[in-house]
Design an enzyme around this catalytic site. Structure first.
Site, PDB file in Angstrom:
ATOM      1  N   GLY A 182       0.807  -1.226   0.000  1.00 48.04           N
ATOM      2  CA  GLY A 182       0.000   0.000   0.000  1.00 48.04           C
ATOM      3  C   GLY A 182       0.834   1.266   0.000  1.00 48.04           C
ATOM      4  O   GLY A 182       0.417   2.311   0.509  1.00 48.04           O
ATOM      5  N   THR A 184      -5.167   0.761  13.478  1.00 48.78           N
ATOM      6  CA  THR A 184      -5.823   2.028  13.786  1.00 48.78           C
ATOM      7  C   THR A 184      -6.404   2.043  15.200  1.00 48.78           C
ATOM      8  O   THR A 184      -6.791   0.988  15.719  1.00 48.78           O
ATOM      9  CB  THR A 184      -6.960   2.261  12.769  1.00 48.78           C
ATOM     10  OG1 THR A 184      -7.802   3.327  13.233  1.00 48.78           O
ATOM     11  CG2 THR A 184      -7.848   1.027  12.608  1.00 48.78           C
ATOM     12  N   ASP A 185      -6.530   3.244  15.759  1.00 52.96           N
ATOM     13  CA  ASP A 185      -7.167   3.370  17.084  1.00 52.96           C
ATOM     14  C   ASP A 185      -8.665   3.050  17.022  1.00 52.96           C
ATOM     15  O   ASP A 185      -9.312   2.855  18.050  1.00 52.96           O
ATOM     16  CB  ASP A 185      -6.944   4.769  17.678  1.00 52.96           C
ATOM     17  CG  ASP A 185      -7.506   5.919  16.852  1.00 52.96           C
ATOM     18  OD1 ASP A 185      -8.101   5.673  15.781  1.00 52.96           O
ATOM     19  OD2 ASP A 185      -7.344   7.087  17.277  1.00 52.96           O
ATOM     20  N   GLU A 186      -9.229   2.992  15.800  1.00 58.15           N
ATOM     21  CA  GLU A 186     -10.675   2.732  15.687  1.00 58.15           C
ATOM     22  C   GLU A 186     -11.039   1.326  16.153  1.00 58.15           C
ATOM     23  O   GLU A 186     -12.206   1.049  16.416  1.00 58.15           O
ATOM     24  CB  GLU A 186     -11.153   2.967  14.253  1.00 58.15           C
ATOM     25  CG  GLU A 186     -10.900   4.384  13.816  1.00 58.15           C
ATOM     26  CD  GLU A 186     -11.868   4.894  12.768  1.00 58.15           C
ATOM     27  OE1 GLU A 186     -12.816   4.183  12.415  1.00 58.15           O
ATOM     28  OE2 GLU A 186     -11.651   6.024  12.306  1.00 58.15           O
ATOM     29  N   TYR A 237     -15.471  -0.752   8.625  1.00 55.35           N
ATOM     30  CA  TYR A 237     -14.024  -0.528   8.437  1.00 55.35           C
ATOM     31  C   TYR A 237     -13.259  -0.952   9.691  1.00 55.35           C
ATOM     32  O   TYR A 237     -12.307  -1.737   9.628  1.00 55.35           O
ATOM     33  CB  TYR A 237     -13.739   0.952   8.121  1.00 55.35           C
ATOM     34  CG  TYR A 237     -12.326   1.358   8.457  1.00 55.35           C
ATOM     35  CD1 TYR A 237     -11.248   0.842   7.733  1.00 55.35           C
ATOM     36  CD2 TYR A 237     -12.047   2.220   9.533  1.00 55.35           C
ATOM     37  CE1 TYR A 237      -9.935   1.179   8.066  1.00 55.35           C
ATOM     38  CE2 TYR A 237     -10.742   2.557   9.869  1.00 55.35           C
ATOM     39  CZ  TYR A 237      -9.693   2.032   9.131  1.00 55.35           C
ATOM     40  OH  TYR A 237      -8.400   2.350   9.471  1.00 55.35           O
ATOM     41  N   LYS A 248     -10.447  -4.022  10.388  1.00 57.30           N
ATOM     42  CA  LYS A 248      -9.088  -3.831  10.912  1.00 57.30           C
ATOM     43  C   LYS A 248      -8.896  -4.630  12.208  1.00 57.30           C
ATOM     44  O   LYS A 248      -7.833  -5.218  12.430  1.00 57.30           O
ATOM     45  CB  LYS A 248      -8.812  -2.339  11.171  1.00 57.30           C
ATOM     46  CG  LYS A 248      -8.686  -1.485   9.927  1.00 57.30           C
ATOM     47  CD  LYS A 248      -7.545  -1.877   9.004  1.00 57.30           C
ATOM     48  CE  LYS A 248      -6.179  -1.486   9.522  1.00 57.30           C
ATOM     49  NZ  LYS A 248      -5.105  -1.778   8.527  1.00 57.30           N
ATOM     50  N   ASN A 281      -5.828   9.628  14.084  1.00 55.38           N
ATOM     51  CA  ASN A 281      -6.118  10.310  12.803  1.00 55.38           C
ATOM     52  C   ASN A 281      -4.892  11.012  12.237  1.00 55.38           C
ATOM     53  O   ASN A 281      -4.329  11.890  12.894  1.00 55.38           O
ATOM     54  CB  ASN A 281      -7.215  11.359  12.997  1.00 55.38           C
ATOM     55  CG  ASN A 281      -8.583  10.742  13.034  1.00 55.38           C
ATOM     56  OD1 ASN A 281      -8.888   9.995  13.956  1.00 55.38           O
ATOM     57  ND2 ASN A 281      -9.399  11.024  12.038  1.00 55.38           N
ATOM     58  N   ARG A 320     -11.119  13.695  18.181  1.00 54.05           N
ATOM     59  CA  ARG A 320     -10.096  12.916  17.489  1.00 54.05           C
ATOM     60  C   ARG A 320      -8.719  13.393  17.950  1.00 54.05           C
ATOM     61  O   ARG A 320      -8.566  14.528  18.415  1.00 54.05           O
ATOM     62  CB  ARG A 320     -10.205  13.102  15.962  1.00 54.05           C
ATOM     63  CG  ARG A 320     -11.510  12.567  15.340  1.00 54.05           C
ATOM     64  CD  ARG A 320     -11.549  11.068  15.369  1.00 54.05           C
ATOM     65  NE  ARG A 320     -12.722  10.484  14.731  1.00 54.05           N
ATOM     66  CZ  ARG A 320     -13.877  10.212  15.348  1.00 54.05           C
ATOM     67  NH1 ARG A 320     -14.038  10.512  16.622  1.00 54.05           N
ATOM     68  NH2 ARG A 320     -14.877   9.637  14.694  1.00 54.05           N
TER      69      ARG A 320
HETATM   70  O1  DAU Z   1      -8.590   7.208  13.874  1.00 52.97           O
HETATM   71  C1  DAU Z   1      -7.854   6.682  12.817  1.00 52.97           C
HETATM   72  C2  DAU Z   1      -8.721   6.661  11.600  1.00 52.97           C
HETATM   73  O2  DAU Z   1      -8.882   8.005  11.172  1.00 52.97           O
HETATM   74  C3  DAU Z   1      -8.205   5.816  10.461  1.00 52.97           C
HETATM   75  O3  DAU Z   1      -8.135   4.477  10.855  1.00 52.97           O
HETATM   76  C4  DAU Z   1      -9.137   5.927   9.252  1.00 52.97           C
HETATM   77  O4  DAU Z   1      -8.646   5.192   8.174  1.00 52.97           O
HETATM   78  C5  DAU Z   1      -9.278   7.375   8.868  1.00 52.97           C
HETATM   79  O5  DAU Z   1     -10.214   7.484   7.810  1.00 52.97           O
HETATM   80  C6  DAU Z   1      -9.723   8.206  10.055  1.00 52.97           C
HETATM   81  O6  DAU Z   1     -11.089   7.922  10.400  1.00 52.97           O
HETATM   82  P1  DAU Z   1     -12.138   9.070  10.717  1.00 52.97           P
HETATM   83  O7  DAU Z   1     -13.481   8.591  10.392  1.00 52.97           O
HETATM   84  O8  DAU Z   1     -11.926   9.628  12.092  1.00 52.97           O
HETATM   85  O9  DAU Z   1     -11.623  10.194   9.679  1.00 52.97           O
HETATM   86  P2  DAU Z   1     -12.376  11.216   8.739  1.00 52.97           P
HETATM   87  O10 DAU Z   1     -11.344  12.085   8.124  1.00 52.97           O
HETATM   88  O11 DAU Z   1     -13.349  10.551   7.831  1.00 52.97           O
HETATM   89  O12 DAU Z   1     -13.225  12.067   9.775  1.00 52.97           O
HETATM   90  C7  DAU Z   1     -12.621  12.772  10.860  1.00 52.97           C
HETATM   91  C8  DAU Z   1     -13.755  13.340  11.692  1.00 52.97           C
HETATM   92  O13 DAU Z   1     -14.429  14.359  10.925  1.00 52.97           O
HETATM   93  C9  DAU Z   1     -14.826  12.327  12.049  1.00 52.97           C
HETATM   94  O14 DAU Z   1     -15.348  12.599  13.342  1.00 52.97           O
HETATM   95  C10 DAU Z   1     -15.918  12.540  10.987  1.00 52.97           C
HETATM   96  C11 DAU Z   1     -15.819  14.033  10.713  1.00 52.97           C
HETATM   97  N1  DAU Z   1     -16.155  14.436   9.342  1.00 52.97           N
HETATM   98  C12 DAU Z   1     -15.545  13.773   8.309  1.00 52.97           C
HETATM   99  C13 DAU Z   1     -15.810  14.108   7.000  1.00 52.97           C
HETATM  100  C14 DAU Z   1     -15.142  13.396   5.872  1.00 52.97           C
HETATM  101  C15 DAU Z   1     -17.050  15.463   9.109  1.00 52.97           C
HETATM  102  O15 DAU Z   1     -17.595  16.059  10.060  1.00 52.97           O
HETATM  103  N2  DAU Z   1     -17.319  15.792   7.805  1.00 52.97           N
HETATM  104  C16 DAU Z   1     -16.737  15.164   6.738  1.00 52.97           C
HETATM  105  O16 DAU Z   1     -17.037  15.516   5.574  1.00 52.97           O
END
Ligand code: DAU
Length: 338
Positions: free
Chosen positions: A7, A123-125, A147, A151, A176, A211
């Site tokens: 990857g 991941t912490d998730e 997801y 993991k 994150n 986060r």
């Molecule tokens: O915590 C580690 C993880 O972080 C990784 O394992 C994942 O692969 C990675 O995608 C990420 O997961 P999140 O779901 O936390 O990341 P994301 O960037 O999608 O979203 C960060 C936060 O922002 C989450 O609380 C959702 C929010 N968000 C996200 C998007 C895309 C919004 O409010 N609006 C958005 O459009």
């Protein structure tokens, strides 16, 4: 040392390869990457002609491709995964295939070829939402999205290969990430690129989800430390330097970019949205790891990078696949909130 990185055309994998090639002159990297939607050869354009780097286009779930790529490897660093939570809610199939079956195929090949070390990047998730306190490596895994469940399944498989086959595995679980080359579906690059275009950022729910933000370059450095010093059979959390709500994240990035307040559009929440992640990183610190970048400095550099690399992200956002995904994911949410 010859490293097989899986990857490596993705966001974190490409940052790791760039880092390790520059930090360790004796390291040679084979990058096994299928080049799916988030994998991009441009992420490694600057090292493509380095004689110590080679990309093999292939699927980690294909034993033949893995057999070819792993030949002669001293160690494996396994990043390849489907990673976007929202996509796993729309369709989980690819997540199970790549994240679980792909990991099993790699583990079997690593056993067969007697690879000296296998770092599984997780991941912490996998811990699920943590209302208070900090997740330790031995805590229960309670994943909430397809997801995160894929993991967690992979983490458990890796553990089983250690117990059953004495495989020389180490697992990392990071928070994150943000930084250069992050595909613009994730919150940070979506926010920055939308705001460059004076478009709103769709904020899920009340925006009070918490986060822990980790600069990808520090993540790459932490994986290097675990690769070298991590104890076989152990798990290491890798957290960041800033732990706050999505609203606070938005305010910080908005101030750094000088963006007006109305460029945030509240939209309906992500189903199953975890409220809070928080990692206890004492084990990693004991290996000697220290962050090099403060949050604000790293975010400034990230914003600067996206401002200077429109040639990288504009074509991605224009692609039919991205548009269709964005349509599905965000337009429906925006419409529902009107
Ligand atoms: O915590 C580690 C993880 O972080 C990784 O394992 C994942 O692969 C990675 O995608 C990420 O997961 P999140 O779901 O936390 O990341 P994301 O960037 O999608 O979203 C960060 C936060 O922002 C989450 O609380 C959702 C929010 N968000 C996200 C998007 C895309 C919004 O409010 N609006 C958005 O459009």
């Amino acid at each position: 040392m010859k490293l097989l990185v899986t990857g490596g055309l993705g966001f974190i994998g490409s940052n790791f390869i760039r880092h390790i090639l520059s930090a360790r002159k004796s390291v040679h990297v084979v990058n096994l990457d299928l080049q799916t939607y988030a994998g991009n050869p441009q992420n490694l354009a600057d090292v493509a002609s380095d004689p110590r780097y080679r990309w093999i286009k292939g699927d980690i779930a294909d034993p033949k491709a893995v057999e070819k790529a792993i030949s002669g490897a001293d160690a494996v660093v396994h990043f390849a995964a489907e990673t976007h939570v929202d996509r796993s809610i729309l369709d989980a199939a690819a997540f199970l295939r790549t994240n679980v079956i792909g990991t099993q195929v790699l583990l079997d090949a690593a056993l067969k070829t007697r690879v000296g070390r296998f770092v599984h990047v997780s991941t912490d998730e996998v811990y699920g939402s943590v209302p208070k306190g900090f997740s330790k490596e031995g805590d229960l895994l309670e994943p909430n999205s397809p997801y995160a469940a894929s993991k967690a399944a992979a983490d458990l498989l890796v553990r089983s290969y250690f117990v059953t086959h004495k495989a020389p595995v180490v697992v990392t679980r990071a928070s994150n990430n943000f930084g250069p080359f992050q595909y613009p579906e994730k919150a940070v690059p979506l926010m920055i690129t939308n705001w460059i275009d004076e478009q709103p950022f769709p904020l899920y729910g009340d925006g009070l989800q918490i986060r822990d933000w980790l600069y990808v370059v520090d993540h790459a450095r932490a994986i290097e430390v675990v690769l070298e010093k991590g104890q076989v059979g152990e798990v290491y959390n890798i957290g960041g330097t800033k732990h706050f709500t999505n609203r606070e994240l938005i305010e910080t990035v908005r101030d750094l970019m000088g963006v007006p307040k109305d460029l945030v559009k509240p939209v309906p929440d992500r189903p199953g949205h975890d409220r809070r992640y928080a990692l206890d990183c004492a084990k990693l610190k004991k290996l000697g790891f220290k962050h090099r970048f403060g949050f604000e400095q790293a975010m400034k550099e990230t914003i600067h990078w996206y401002r200077g690399r429109e040639d990288w992200w504009r074509p991605l956002k224009k692609q039919g696949g991205y548009q269709a995904y964005y349509e599905k994911q965000y337009s429906a949410r925006l419409a529902a909130s009107k």
